[in-house]
Write an enzyme that holds these catalytic residues in place. Structure first.
Site, mmCIF file in Angstrom:
data_model
loop_
_atom_site.group_PDB
_atom_site.id
_atom_site.type_symbol
_atom_site.label_atom_id
_atom_site.label_comp_id
_atom_site.label_asym_id
_atom_site.label_seq_id
_atom_site.Cartn_x
_atom_site.Cartn_y
_atom_site.Cartn_z
ATOM 1 N N LYS A 44 -33.285 -15.525 8.092
ATOM 2 C CA LYS A 44 -31.861 -15.067 8.444
ATOM 3 C C LYS A 44 -30.606 -15.259 7.168
ATOM 4 C CE LYS A 44 -28.732 -17.099 11.255
ATOM 5 N NZ LYS A 44 -27.379 -17.151 10.538
ATOM 6 N N LYS A 74 -22.396 -10.319 11.132
ATOM 7 C CA LYS A 74 -21.333 -10.353 12.086
ATOM 8 C C LYS A 74 -20.002 -9.302 11.610
ATOM 9 C CE LYS A 74 -22.210 -15.006 13.725
ATOM 10 N NZ LYS A 74 -23.000 -15.502 12.738
ATOM 11 N N ASP A 77 -14.538 -4.747 12.346
ATOM 12 C CA ASP A 77 -13.707 -3.950 11.655
ATOM 13 C C ASP A 77 -13.307 -2.679 12.529
ATOM 14 O OD1 ASP A 77 -11.738 -2.711 9.519
ATOM 15 O OD2 ASP A 77 -12.948 -3.764 8.147
ATOM 16 N N VAL A 78 -12.526 -1.560 12.154
ATOM 17 C CA VAL A 78 -12.320 -0.385 12.909
ATOM 18 C C VAL A 78 -13.616 0.141 12.855
ATOM 19 C CG1 VAL A 78 -9.871 -0.268 12.292
ATOM 20 C CG2 VAL A 78 -11.415 0.934 10.753
ATOM 21 N N PRO A 79 -14.064 1.220 13.998
ATOM 22 C CA PRO A 79 -15.193 1.821 14.006
ATOM 23 C C PRO A 79 -15.343 2.644 12.804
ATOM 24 C CG PRO A 79 -14.013 2.047 16.043
ATOM 25 C CD PRO A 79 -12.942 1.378 15.231
ATOM 26 N N THR A 125 -19.991 -19.173 19.910
ATOM 27 C CA THR A 125 -20.224 -20.404 20.624
ATOM 28 C C THR A 125 -19.213 -21.535 20.536
ATOM 29 O OG1 THR A 125 -21.985 -20.810 19.250
ATOM 30 C CG2 THR A 125 -22.849 -20.160 21.173
ATOM 31 N N GLN A 196 -24.563 -28.811 16.816
ATOM 32 C CA GLN A 196 -25.078 -28.017 17.653
ATOM 33 C C GLN A 196 -24.908 -28.631 19.219
ATOM 34 O OE1 GLN A 196 -25.410 -24.647 17.519
ATOM 35 N NE2 GLN A 196 -26.409 -24.097 15.862
ATOM 36 N N GLY A 216 -32.346 -23.383 11.565
ATOM 37 C CA GLY A 216 -31.926 -23.909 10.027
ATOM 38 C C GLY A 216 -32.081 -25.253 9.837
ATOM 39 N N ARG A 217 -31.431 -26.154 10.172
ATOM 40 C CA ARG A 217 -31.534 -27.482 9.585
ATOM 41 C C ARG A 217 -32.891 -28.326 10.011
ATOM 42 N NH1 ARG A 217 -25.373 -28.764 11.285
ATOM 43 N NH2 ARG A 217 -26.143 -26.808 12.617
HETATM 44 O O1 C5P Z 1 -29.144 -25.442 11.342
HETATM 45 P P1 C5P Z 1 -29.166 -24.909 12.612
HETATM 46 O O2 C5P Z 1 -30.482 -24.647 13.136
HETATM 47 O O3 C5P Z 1 -28.040 -25.032 13.618
HETATM 48 O O4 C5P Z 1 -28.847 -23.230 12.307
HETATM 49 C C1 C5P Z 1 -28.655 -22.142 13.364
HETATM 50 C C2 C5P Z 1 -28.120 -20.950 12.604
HETATM 51 O O5 C5P Z 1 -27.807 -19.817 13.781
HETATM 52 C C3 C5P Z 1 -26.852 -20.979 11.627
HETATM 53 O O6 C5P Z 1 -27.058 -19.752 10.743
HETATM 54 C C4 C5P Z 1 -25.748 -20.657 12.580
HETATM 55 O O7 C5P Z 1 -24.712 -19.889 11.882
HETATM 56 C C5 C5P Z 1 -26.368 -19.602 13.408
HETATM 57 N N1 C5P Z 1 -25.687 -19.454 14.751
HETATM 58 C C6 C5P Z 1 -25.657 -20.283 15.742
HETATM 59 N N2 C5P Z 1 -24.878 -20.305 16.900
HETATM 60 C C7 C5P Z 1 -24.553 -19.093 17.002
HETATM 61 C C8 C5P Z 1 -24.938 -18.103 16.281
HETATM 62 C C9 C5P Z 1 -25.304 -18.204 15.118
HETATM 63 O O8 C5P Z 1 -25.896 -21.439 15.488
HETATM 64 N N3 C5P Z 1 -23.992 -18.854 18.354
#
Ligand code: C5P
Length: 240
Positions: A44, A74, A77-79, A125, A196, A216-217
């Protein structure tokens, strides 16, 4: 969905882990991809990299190696502008693109998607009931997520982004063909404490019916990222 290996919707376990390349530049992104090697097939790339000049070079570099790409842009904007942007993006080789979950935006994106799969962000979120009230929306976050998810599918989107806590309800409501992608994942033995809050394990996300997880992390910051990715994939394979 995709659990039956003979189904058209079957997705192999190693395609179900999407690694978030949340890094500031193309060099760090490539270095992590190289470290993960053939273990990880799906990446991603989001707004942090999109605000560098190298976003599309990185996208091409990934697809040229046979990797799948989730363009987490993400769009909102306007359609007419959203349609035009999707028209440009659909030829880049990306697999997923995110747009915000307003009806006109989702319809505009879906109308130009070609082979690109459009995923709707229902409610960020980071937003809570108080934020919705300030926007003049009378629904609770949970109800709004559900309404927007239904709207996403009826507007022609392929699926939604959903936190692990929403997957089960969304799967029951949307049926098996909608794609669900779940971020906010922490491995079962994770001791990572970060921002998170609504986290679930890979196992519980897949048992509840998600199709893909975004991590991610826990991988990026692991001492051995490749081995962490393999551990997560083993947990996925055991759950599906
Ligand atoms: O590092 P981590 O595992 O928390 O990364 C989660 C990824 O998912 C990040 O790129 C974050 O922007 C994305 N994301 C999220 N929650 C969402 C939508 C996207 O954590 N609701």
């Amino acid at each position: 969905m995709s659990l039956d290996k003979t189904s058209d919707f079957y997705i192999p376990p190693n395609q179900r882990l999407i690694v978030a390349l949340d890094v500031p530049n193309i060099y760090e992104a490539k270095s992590l991809v190289d470290k993960l090697g053939s273990t990880v097939e799906f990446y991603k790339i989001g707004l942090e990299l999109a605000t560098t000049r190298d976003y599309f070079d990185l996208l091409n570099w990934l697809t040229n190696q046979g990797k799948s790409v989730f363009a987490d842009l993400k769009l909102y904007d306007v359609p007419a502008t959203v349609s035009a942007a999707v028209r440009q993006l659909r030829d880049t080789g990306a697999t997923f693109l995110t747009v915000h979950g307003d009806k006109s935006i989702m319809e505009a994106a879906a109308s130009e998607k070609g082979d690109l799969q459009i995923l709707a962000v229902t409610v960020l979120t980071s937003m809570d009931n108080e934020d919705l009230k300030q926007m003049g929306i009378g629904l609770d976050v949970e109800d709004l997520v559900l309404e927007r998810a239904k709207l996403a599918i009826s507007s022609g989107c392929d699926g939604v982004i959903a936190s692990g806590l929403e997957v089960q309800t969304l799967r029951q409501t949307l049926g098996n063909e909608a794609t669900i992608v779940t971020p906010g994942i922490r491995p079962a033995d994770s001791s990572v404490i970060d921002d998170q809050k609504r986290i679930v394990t890979p196992k519980s996300a897949f048992e509840d019916g998600t199709n893909y997880i975004v991590v991610g992390r826990p991988i990026r910051n692991a001492i051995d990222p490749k081995s962490m990715a393999e551990t997560i994939q083993a947990e996925i394979a055991a759950a599906i």
